[in-house]
Design a protein around this motif. Structure first.
Motif, PDB file in Angstrom:
ATOM      1  N   GLY A 134       0.814  -1.209   0.000  1.00  0.00           N
ATOM      2  CA  GLY A 134       0.000   0.000   0.000  1.00  0.00           C
ATOM      3  C   GLY A 134       0.850   1.262   0.000  1.00  0.00           C
ATOM      4  N   GLY A 135       1.932   1.250   0.792  1.00  0.00           N
ATOM      5  CA  GLY A 135       2.811   2.417   0.861  1.00  0.00           C
ATOM      6  C   GLY A 135       3.458   2.733  -0.479  1.00  0.00           C
ATOM      7  N   PHE A 136       4.000   1.713  -1.113  1.00  0.00           N
ATOM      8  CA  PHE A 136       4.655   1.942  -2.399  1.00  0.00           C
ATOM      9  C   PHE A 136       3.638   2.233  -3.500  1.00  0.00           C
ATOM     10  CE2 PHE A 136       8.356   0.337  -0.303  1.00  0.00           C
ATOM     11  CZ  PHE A 136       9.435   0.826  -1.034  1.00  0.00           C
ATOM     12  N   GLN A 137       2.483   1.579  -3.438  1.00  0.00           N
ATOM     13  CA  GLN A 137       1.464   1.796  -4.464  1.00  0.00           C
ATOM     14  C   GLN A 137       0.911   3.210  -4.380  1.00  0.00           C
ATOM     15  OE1 GLN A 137       1.392  -0.612  -6.463  1.00  0.00           O
ATOM     16  NE2 GLN A 137      -0.548  -0.931  -7.460  1.00  0.00           N
ATOM     17  N   GLY A 138       0.934   3.800  -3.193  1.00  0.00           N
ATOM     18  CA  GLY A 138       0.511   5.191  -3.050  1.00  0.00           C
ATOM     19  C   GLY A 138       1.633   6.169  -3.359  1.00  0.00           C
ATOM     20  N   GLY A 139       2.867   5.789  -3.044  1.00  0.00           N
ATOM     21  CA  GLY A 139       4.004   6.684  -3.257  1.00  0.00           C
ATOM     22  C   GLY A 139       4.415   6.822  -4.710  1.00  0.00           C
ATOM     23  N   MET A 140       4.356   5.740  -5.456  1.00  0.00           N
ATOM     24  CA  MET A 140       4.793   5.775  -6.851  1.00  0.00           C
ATOM     25  C   MET A 140       3.968   6.733  -7.720  1.00  0.00           C
ATOM     26  SD  MET A 140       7.508   4.107  -7.574  1.00  0.00           S
ATOM     27  CE  MET A 140       8.555   2.689  -7.186  1.00  0.00           C
ATOM     28  N   PRO A 141       2.627   6.745  -7.602  1.00  0.00           N
ATOM     29  CA  PRO A 141       1.869   7.714  -8.407  1.00  0.00           C
ATOM     30  C   PRO A 141       2.225   9.156  -8.060  1.00  0.00           C
ATOM     31  CG  PRO A 141       0.410   6.019  -7.555  1.00  0.00           C
ATOM     32  CD  PRO A 141       1.726   5.849  -6.862  1.00  0.00           C
ATOM     33  N   LEU A 142       2.565   9.401  -6.804  1.00  0.00           N
ATOM     34  CA  LEU A 142       2.966  10.750  -6.402  1.00  0.00           C
ATOM     35  C   LEU A 142       4.241  11.170  -7.124  1.00  0.00           C
ATOM     36  CD1 LEU A 142       2.542  13.215  -4.634  1.00  0.00           C
ATOM     37  CD2 LEU A 142       3.797  12.047  -2.801  1.00  0.00           C
TER      38      LEU A 142
END
Length: 202
Positions: A44-52
């Motif tokens: 979840g952390g990486f999946q949210g961070g990458m689009p940013l």
């Protein structure tokens, strides 16, 4: 992009993480909320961070390619979706799991959820989200609510995936990847058709 569209996109993006989570569940003898939460936090952390990150990069070029931004979104989402569908058809149902002696099982489970292993998997499953973040910049999506929503959806589905893998094995792994790919392709088509005026009331 509305809330329903964002939810559908988030589900599509999270299917890679969901599929890998199923494999993680298969590799563990016992799954508790701790294991589900740990896997969910990584993915979840990486999946949210990458689009940013993708959004920040996309903003730099947005003004130069406004006239073709929807075509770029369509191409990126379609490419990601086709790749996910292709991977779902590969014969990898064993997830790379090997039989272990009883003495080695404990150490192997630690390695399965270890920092290095999980970070590598989280990056691998969230690269697609980086490209989607670029499309968010072109579509002028409110990025903080969007990435937070994606992270939460991925966290929940990844945790569920661990439990499913532990209980049912890899039965749903390929189906999840195929569904995720189809969702992203359909989203890309919808974005393009809206730009071309086929959904004037959306």
């Amino acid at each position: 992009m509305g809330l329903i569209e964002l939810f559908i996109l988030a589900v599509g993006l999270s299917m890679d993480a969901f599929a890998v989570s199923i494999c993680k569940g298969l590799s563990l003898r016992k799954v508790t909320f701790k294991e589900c939460g740990k896997v969910g936090l990584y993915f979840g952390g990486f999946q949210g961070g990458m689009p940013l990150i993708g959004f920040i990069l996309g903003v730099q070029f947005k003004d130069y390619i406004t006239s073709i931004d929807h075509w770029i979104a369509f191409i990126l989402l379609s490419f990601i979706g086709i790749n996910m569908i292709r991977e779902s058809m590969e014969k990898d149902e064993d997830c790379g799991i090997v039989d272990l002696t009883e003495a080695a099982v404990g150490e192997e489970e630690i390695n399965q959820l270890g920092f290095k292993n999980m970070v590598m998997l989280a990056i691998a499953t969230s690269i697609d989200a980086l490209a989607v973040g670029v499309t968010f910049a072109f579509l002028q999506v409110e990025i903080i609510p969007a990435v937070s929503f994606i992270a939460i959806v991925t966290f929940i589905l990844s945790g569920i995936g661990v439990k499913i893998g532990n209980v049912f094995g890899t039965k749903y792994k390929s189906k999840a990847e195929f569904a995720g790919g189809a969702i992203l392709i359909l989203m890309g088509i919808k974005i393009l058709l809206e730009h071309l005026g086929f959904f004037p009331f959306s």
